[in-house]
Write a protein that holds these residues in place. Structure first.
Motif, PDB file in Angstrom:
ATOM      1  N   VAL A 116     -60.236  43.111 -56.295  1.00 22.00           N
ATOM      2  CA  VAL A 116     -61.392  43.816 -56.865  1.00 22.00           C
ATOM      3  C   VAL A 116     -62.693  43.150 -56.424  1.00 22.00           C
ATOM      4  O   VAL A 116     -63.670  43.827 -56.069  1.00 22.00           O
ATOM      5  CB  VAL A 116     -61.288  43.859 -58.403  1.00 22.00           C
ATOM      6  CG1 VAL A 116     -62.574  44.392 -59.030  1.00 22.00           C
ATOM      7  CG2 VAL A 116     -60.098  44.718 -58.832  1.00 22.00           C
ATOM      8  N   LEU A 117     -62.717  41.826 -56.425  1.00 24.34           N
ATOM      9  CA  LEU A 117     -63.919  41.104 -55.999  1.00 24.34           C
ATOM     10  C   LEU A 117     -64.195  41.304 -54.506  1.00 24.34           C
ATOM     11  O   LEU A 117     -65.353  41.376 -54.084  1.00 24.34           O
ATOM     12  CB  LEU A 117     -63.759  39.620 -56.300  1.00 24.34           C
ATOM     13  CG  LEU A 117     -63.802  39.224 -57.780  1.00 24.34           C
ATOM     14  CD1 LEU A 117     -63.348  37.783 -57.968  1.00 24.34           C
ATOM     15  CD2 LEU A 117     -65.200  39.407 -58.339  1.00 24.34           C
ATOM     16  N   ALA A 118     -63.124  41.400 -53.721  1.00 25.73           N
ATOM     17  CA  ALA A 118     -63.274  41.539 -52.267  1.00 25.73           C
ATOM     18  C   ALA A 118     -63.611  42.970 -51.852  1.00 25.73           C
ATOM     19  O   ALA A 118     -64.026  43.194 -50.709  1.00 25.73           O
ATOM     20  CB  ALA A 118     -61.992  41.092 -51.561  1.00 25.73           C
ATOM     21  N   HIS A 119     -63.420  43.921 -52.772  1.00 22.46           N
ATOM     22  CA  HIS A 119     -63.694  45.327 -52.468  1.00 22.46           C
ATOM     23  C   HIS A 119     -64.618  45.902 -53.543  1.00 22.46           C
ATOM     24  O   HIS A 119     -64.187  46.669 -54.410  1.00 22.46           O
ATOM     25  CB  HIS A 119     -62.392  46.128 -52.399  1.00 22.46           C
ATOM     26  CG  HIS A 119     -61.472  45.688 -51.308  1.00 22.46           C
ATOM     27  ND1 HIS A 119     -60.626  44.600 -51.459  1.00 22.46           N
ATOM     28  CD2 HIS A 119     -61.276  46.165 -50.045  1.00 22.46           C
ATOM     29  CE1 HIS A 119     -59.945  44.444 -50.336  1.00 22.46           C
ATOM     30  NE2 HIS A 119     -60.321  45.365 -49.465  1.00 22.46           N
ATOM     31  N   PRO A 120     -65.901  45.522 -53.512  1.00 23.75           N
ATOM     32  CA  PRO A 120     -66.845  46.018 -54.525  1.00 23.75           C
ATOM     33  C   PRO A 120     -66.878  47.541 -54.521  1.00 23.75           C
ATOM     34  O   PRO A 120     -66.933  48.174 -53.463  1.00 23.75           O
ATOM     35  CB  PRO A 120     -68.185  45.432 -54.071  1.00 23.75           C
ATOM     36  CG  PRO A 120     -67.832  44.296 -53.163  1.00 23.75           C
ATOM     37  CD  PRO A 120     -66.553  44.673 -52.505  1.00 23.75           C
ATOM     38  N   ALA A 121     -66.809  48.124 -55.705  1.00 17.46           N
ATOM     39  CA  ALA A 121     -66.720  49.577 -55.793  1.00 17.46           C
ATOM     40  C   ALA A 121     -67.535  50.089 -56.972  1.00 17.46           C
ATOM     41  O   ALA A 121     -67.822  49.347 -57.922  1.00 17.46           O
ATOM     42  CB  ALA A 121     -65.260  50.005 -55.941  1.00 17.46           C
ATOM     43  N   ARG A 122     -67.868  51.349 -56.912  1.00 20.98           N
ATOM     44  CA  ARG A 122     -68.539  51.979 -58.054  1.00 20.98           C
ATOM     45  C   ARG A 122     -67.535  52.271 -59.163  1.00 20.98           C
ATOM     46  O   ARG A 122     -67.841  52.154 -60.344  1.00 20.98           O
ATOM     47  CB  ARG A 122     -69.227  53.268 -57.615  1.00 20.98           C
ATOM     48  CG  ARG A 122     -69.974  53.936 -58.763  1.00 20.98           C
ATOM     49  CD  ARG A 122     -70.864  55.065 -58.294  1.00 20.98           C
ATOM     50  NE  ARG A 122     -71.711  55.534 -59.384  1.00 20.98           N
ATOM     51  CZ  ARG A 122     -72.633  56.475 -59.267  1.00 20.98           C
ATOM     52  NH1 ARG A 122     -72.832  57.041 -58.081  1.00 20.98           N
ATOM     53  NH2 ARG A 122     -73.349  56.842 -60.310  1.00 20.98           N
ATOM     54  N   TYR A 123     -66.320  52.661 -58.761  1.00 21.88           N
ATOM     55  CA  TYR A 123     -65.259  52.965 -59.719  1.00 21.88           C
ATOM     56  C   TYR A 123     -64.024  52.144 -59.379  1.00 21.88           C
ATOM     57  O   TYR A 123     -63.589  52.104 -58.228  1.00 21.88           O
ATOM     58  CB  TYR A 123     -64.903  54.455 -59.674  1.00 21.88           C
ATOM     59  CG  TYR A 123     -66.067  55.364 -59.984  1.00 21.88           C
ATOM     60  CD1 TYR A 123     -66.509  55.543 -61.292  1.00 21.88           C
ATOM     61  CD2 TYR A 123     -66.737  56.035 -58.961  1.00 21.88           C
ATOM     62  CE1 TYR A 123     -67.590  56.373 -61.572  1.00 21.88           C
ATOM     63  CE2 TYR A 123     -67.813  56.866 -59.235  1.00 21.88           C
ATOM     64  CZ  TYR A 123     -68.235  57.032 -60.543  1.00 21.88           C
ATOM     65  OH  TYR A 123     -69.304  57.854 -60.828  1.00 21.88           O
ATOM     66  N   VAL A 124     -63.463  51.492 -60.393  1.00 21.53           N
ATOM     67  CA  VAL A 124     -62.261  50.675 -60.219  1.00 21.53           C
ATOM     68  C   VAL A 124     -61.180  51.264 -61.123  1.00 21.53           C
ATOM     69  O   VAL A 124     -61.239  51.122 -62.347  1.00 21.53           O
ATOM     70  CB  VAL A 124     -62.524  49.200 -60.589  1.00 21.53           C
ATOM     71  CG1 VAL A 124     -61.264  48.368 -60.372  1.00 21.53           C
ATOM     72  CG2 VAL A 124     -63.687  48.644 -59.781  1.00 21.53           C
ATOM     73  N   PHE A 125     -60.218  51.937 -60.523  1.00 20.09           N
ATOM     74  CA  PHE A 125     -59.145  52.547 -61.296  1.00 20.09           C
ATOM     75  C   PHE A 125     -58.007  51.538 -61.479  1.00 20.09           C
ATOM     76  O   PHE A 125     -57.419  51.061 -60.497  1.00 20.09           O
ATOM     77  CB  PHE A 125     -58.618  53.805 -60.595  1.00 20.09           C
ATOM     78  CG  PHE A 125     -59.554  54.973 -60.692  1.00 20.09           C
ATOM     79  CD1 PHE A 125     -59.582  55.762 -61.824  1.00 20.09           C
ATOM     80  CD2 PHE A 125     -60.413  55.272 -59.645  1.00 20.09           C
ATOM     81  CE1 PHE A 125     -60.449  56.840 -61.928  1.00 20.09           C
ATOM     82  CE2 PHE A 125     -61.286  56.346 -59.727  1.00 20.09           C
ATOM     83  CZ  PHE A 125     -61.305  57.133 -60.872  1.00 20.09           C
ATOM     84  N   LEU A 126     -57.735  51.211 -62.740  1.00 20.14           N
ATOM     85  CA  LEU A 126     -56.660  50.295 -63.084  1.00 20.14           C
ATOM     86  C   LEU A 126     -55.529  51.153 -63.650  1.00 20.14           C
ATOM     87  O   LEU A 126     -55.589  51.603 -64.800  1.00 20.14           O
ATOM     88  CB  LEU A 126     -57.147  49.265 -64.096  1.00 20.14           C
ATOM     89  CG  LEU A 126     -58.399  48.489 -63.649  1.00 20.14           C
ATOM     90  CD1 LEU A 126     -58.929  47.614 -64.780  1.00 20.14           C
ATOM     91  CD2 LEU A 126     -58.112  47.655 -62.412  1.00 20.14           C
TER      92      LEU A 126
END
Length: 271
Positions: free
Chosen positions: A163-173
């Motif tokens: 998650v830290l290496a792929h900054p995103a607007r939306y993070v689906f867990l």
């Protein structure tokens, strides 16, 4: 439960305590719009969608780790027709329903732009390609943790690192409850991540058509649980009869002793 985040869009969201959990008074479309209005690049904050199984875990199983995860969420939305029905009939609460799968579908279909960065943890092989093909997304990163990862510290940290290496607007867990909620809290605790996390179960598989969903009339009748049980009796039986069924007894106990659940006594409003 304290809400630690002040990065919400302007305008206070009213919350109502239901079975000890502050729930946002937002329906599906309002919730999706509120999430989409959160500015890109803000520090990581996440959304949870308490349903019958969640309330059972919080109250019957007394899962402190899960309670911490729910309490630190930026937004808590009511999921499940049974909790919704009980809120209305036993407590007179006007709490809109905002199922995670529906909120996700509206986000994907009405709010996301093709170049919005999306990171997915879990979901199964092929979900990244399905999202790109179905919704025209161009910046989707996916990490698939191993089974039982949440009890493996190295595997959990690998998810956080991704998650830290792929900054995103939306993070689906989408690793299932309570794993997704545990992971969301860990991402928040580590610090440095951005975007809005969404703990939404099978929502991406429903949205992309990889998993058939109940017809709309079945959902409107509050019988989606029966549809899923019929399609997968072995896989869904525990969720219905063990994880979710205790919501009825929990709600009755709360009706008899509302103060123990942080709720107002509806009987005091009677003339």
């Amino acid at each position: 439960m304290a809400d630690m985040h002040s990065d919400a869009p302007k305008g206070e969201i009213e919350e109502v305590v239901y079975l000890g959990v502050p729930i946002a008074r937002l329906g599906t479309h309002a919730a999706a719009a509120h999430i989409a209005a959160r500015r890109p690049g803000l520090p990581f904050a996440y959304v949870v969608t308490p349903n019958a199984a969640h309330f059972t875990r919080l109250i019957r199983l007394r899962d402190r780790r899960f309670r911490d995860a729910v309490s630190h969420a930026w937004l808590r939305l009511l999921d499940g027709h049974v909790p919704h029905m009980l809120a209305r009939r036993l407590f007179g609460l006007d709490l809109p329903l905002a199922p995670g799968s529906d909120v996700t579908a509206v986000l994907l279909g009405e709010h996301m732009k093709p170049d919005d960065a999306v990171t997915v943890i879990g979901g199964g092989n092929g979900v990244r390609e399905a999202l790109m093909a179905r919704f025209g997304l161009t910046r989707v990163a996916q990490h698939e943790p191993p089974m039982g990862f949440i009890e493996q510290p190295a595997a959990v940290e690998a998810c956080v690192d991704f998650v830290l290496a792929h900054p995103a607007r939306y993070v689906f867990l989408v690793t299932g409850a309570p794993q997704s909620e545990y992971l969301a809290l860990r991402i928040l605790e580590r610090g440095g991540a951005v975007g809005t996390g969404l703990c939404v179960g099978s929502a991406l598989n429903f949205a992309t058509g990889r998993t058939p969903r109940a017809p709309q009339w079945v959902r409107n009748a509050g019988l989606e649980w029966a549809y899923r049980l019929m399609r997968n009796p072995l896989g869904h039986a525990r969720r219905v009869f063990v994880d979710s069924l205790p919501i009825f007894r929990i709600a009755i106990e709360a009706r008899l002793k509302p103060a123990a659940f942080g709720m107002a006594d509806p009987r005091k409003d009677r003339p």
